[in-house]
Scaffold this active site. Structure first.
Site, PDB file in Angstrom:
ATOM      1  N   SER A  37      -0.528  -5.103  19.264  1.00  0.00           N
ATOM      2  CA  SER A  37      -0.159  -5.108  17.858  1.00  0.00           C
ATOM      3  C   SER A  37       1.360  -4.953  17.772  1.00  0.00           C
ATOM      4  O   SER A  37       1.976  -4.432  18.696  1.00  0.00           O
ATOM      5  CB  SER A  37      -0.840  -3.920  17.164  1.00  0.00           C
ATOM      6  OG  SER A  37      -0.311  -3.715  15.877  1.00  0.00           O
TER       7      SER A  37
ATOM      8  N   LYS B  45       0.839   1.590  12.821  1.00  0.00           N
ATOM      9  CA  LYS B  45      -0.406   1.761  13.577  1.00  0.00           C
ATOM     10  C   LYS B  45      -0.099   2.342  14.954  1.00  0.00           C
ATOM     11  O   LYS B  45      -0.788   3.238  15.425  1.00  0.00           O
ATOM     12  CB  LYS B  45      -1.089   0.396  13.785  1.00  0.00           C
ATOM     13  CG  LYS B  45      -1.983  -0.082  12.687  1.00  0.00           C
ATOM     14  CD  LYS B  45      -2.844  -1.230  13.265  1.00  0.00           C
ATOM     15  CE  LYS B  45      -3.542  -2.069  12.258  1.00  0.00           C
ATOM     16  NZ  LYS B  45      -4.243  -3.221  12.858  1.00  0.00           N
TER      17      LYS B  45
ATOM     18  N   ASP C  99      -9.893  -5.548  15.999  1.00  0.00           N
ATOM     19  CA  ASP C  99     -10.146  -6.613  15.034  1.00  0.00           C
ATOM     20  C   ASP C  99     -11.096  -6.060  13.972  1.00  0.00           C
ATOM     21  O   ASP C  99     -11.977  -5.259  14.290  1.00  0.00           O
ATOM     22  CB  ASP C  99     -10.754  -7.841  15.707  1.00  0.00           C
ATOM     23  CG  ASP C  99     -10.574  -9.077  14.841  1.00  0.00           C
ATOM     24  OD1 ASP C  99      -9.416  -9.441  14.559  1.00  0.00           O
ATOM     25  OD2 ASP C  99     -11.584  -9.681  14.416  1.00  0.00           O
TER      26      ASP C  99
ATOM     27  N   HIS D   6     -13.610   2.564   8.569  1.00  0.00           N
ATOM     28  CA  HIS D   6     -13.947   1.830   9.789  1.00  0.00           C
ATOM     29  C   HIS D   6     -12.864   1.998  10.866  1.00  0.00           C
ATOM     30  O   HIS D   6     -13.151   2.360  11.994  1.00  0.00           O
ATOM     31  CB  HIS D   6     -14.113   0.353   9.400  1.00  0.00           C
ATOM     32  CG  HIS D   6     -13.032  -0.151   8.464  1.00  0.00           C
ATOM     33  ND1 HIS D   6     -12.852   0.385   7.210  1.00  0.00           N
ATOM     34  CD2 HIS D   6     -12.039  -1.051   8.617  1.00  0.00           C
ATOM     35  CE1 HIS D   6     -11.823  -0.203   6.615  1.00  0.00           C
ATOM     36  NE2 HIS D   6     -11.302  -1.070   7.465  1.00  0.00           N
TER      37      HIS D   6
HETATM   38  P1  IMP Z   1      -7.272  -7.081  10.938  1.00  0.00           P
HETATM   39  O1  IMP Z   1      -8.194  -7.537  12.027  1.00  0.00           O
HETATM   40  O2  IMP Z   1      -6.989  -5.614  10.982  1.00  0.00           O
HETATM   41  O3  IMP Z   1      -6.036  -7.924  10.857  1.00  0.00           O
HETATM   42  O4  IMP Z   1      -8.059  -7.310   9.560  1.00  0.00           O
HETATM   43  C1  IMP Z   1      -8.479  -8.608   9.134  1.00  0.00           C
HETATM   44  C2  IMP Z   1      -8.559  -8.674   7.611  1.00  0.00           C
HETATM   45  O5  IMP Z   1      -9.603  -7.801   7.138  1.00  0.00           O
HETATM   46  C3  IMP Z   1      -7.302  -8.204   6.890  1.00  0.00           C
HETATM   47  O6  IMP Z   1      -6.397  -9.256   6.732  1.00  0.00           O
HETATM   48  C4  IMP Z   1      -7.860  -7.738   5.547  1.00  0.00           C
HETATM   49  O7  IMP Z   1      -8.059  -8.832   4.686  1.00  0.00           O
HETATM   50  C5  IMP Z   1      -9.211  -7.177   5.921  1.00  0.00           C
HETATM   51  N1  IMP Z   1      -9.111  -5.717   6.161  1.00  0.00           N
HETATM   52  C6  IMP Z   1      -9.060  -5.091   7.370  1.00  0.00           C
HETATM   53  N2  IMP Z   1      -9.019  -3.760   7.225  1.00  0.00           N
HETATM   54  C7  IMP Z   1      -9.035  -3.528   5.890  1.00  0.00           C
HETATM   55  C8  IMP Z   1      -9.013  -2.340   5.109  1.00  0.00           C
HETATM   56  O8  IMP Z   1      -8.938  -1.190   5.604  1.00  0.00           O
HETATM   57  N3  IMP Z   1      -9.049  -2.512   3.769  1.00  0.00           N
HETATM   58  C9  IMP Z   1      -9.110  -3.736   3.179  1.00  0.00           C
HETATM   59  N4  IMP Z   1      -9.122  -4.867   3.861  1.00  0.00           N
HETATM   60  C10 IMP Z   1      -9.095  -4.778   5.216  1.00  0.00           C
END
Ligand code: IMP
Length: 192
Positions: free
Chosen positions: A7, A12, A68, A176
């Site tokens: 990342s 983070k 992810d 999560h």
């Molecule tokens: P990533 O894998 O962390 O990049 O998450 C992928 C996508 O899921 C992000 O671009 C958001 O649209 C959605 N997302 C991930 N985590 C969150 C959260 O904690 N709140 C709201 N949307 C989330």
């Protein structure tokens, strides 16, 4: 021990570093000279977390972890899931994603959904997966301005407010990503 977090999100990385013993040094992708975009072409959340961690370990030779996340909606058979970031197309746009989801659920009674984060850790030739899930429902309209992504339309179970109406501390406690990260941290704190 050096461990790459696949990342470039400084917040983070700092957050995880603070929770680990000083014997474990977290490196960002930039710090190992990985400046290219890592392919995220798998069709599951687990698959993408594995792809990212393996890319770093195989190409750069580092132990590594990658995460992810996706939002899985029951009425939509788990969509947008692994495609959550680009649900309404590219470039990614959270507002367009929320509009598309609210429209897909218009008049629908079943609004049950969950966020899922998978973290893949490659350490000493062994791969371990950590999963964190936050269950809840998709609201009928946006509320709140904190957070990011789908936060204004996701209300976690047992709460009357959306993620976007919570402090980051409370969201982190029940989210999560918070749950998956704590499983990783516990594991790393207990390795001999
Ligand atoms: P990533 O894998 O962390 O990049 O998450 C992928 C996508 O899921 C992000 O671009 C958001 O649209 C959605 N997302 C991930 N985590 C969150 C959260 O904690 N709140 C709201 N949307 C989330």
């Amino acid at each position: 021990m050096q461990l790459v977090f696949a990342s470039n999100n400084k917040n983070k990385i700092k957050e995880v570093q603070q929770l680990l013993p000083s014997t474990i040094q977290i490196l960002s992708l930039a710090e190992i000279g990985c400046l290219e975009e890592i392919p995220e072409t798998a069709d599951t959340i687990e698959g993408n977390a594995i792809l990212k961690a393996n890319y770093v370990t195989e190409k750069y030779g580092y132990d590594c972890f990658a995460d992810d996340t996706g939002l899985e909606v029951d009425e939509l058979d788990g969509a947008p899931g692994v495609y959550s970031a680009r649900y309404a197309g590219e470039p990614t746009d959270s507002n367009a994603n929320m509009d598309k989801l609210l429209l897909a659920l218009e008049q629908k009674k079943n609004r049950v959904a969950q966020f899922k984060t998978v973290i893949t850790l490659n350490l000493n030739g062994k791969q371990t997966l950590f999963t964190g899930i936050a269950k809840g429902t998709i609201t009928e309209k946006r509320s709140g301005a904190a957070g990011f992504g789908y936060d204004p339309i996701f209300r976690p179970s047992d709460y009357e407010v959306t993620f976007a109406e919570m402090s980051s501390e409370l969201k982190n406690e029940i989210s999560h990503r918070g749950k998956a990260t704590r499983l990783l941290i516990d594991y790393l704190n207990n390795i001999k």
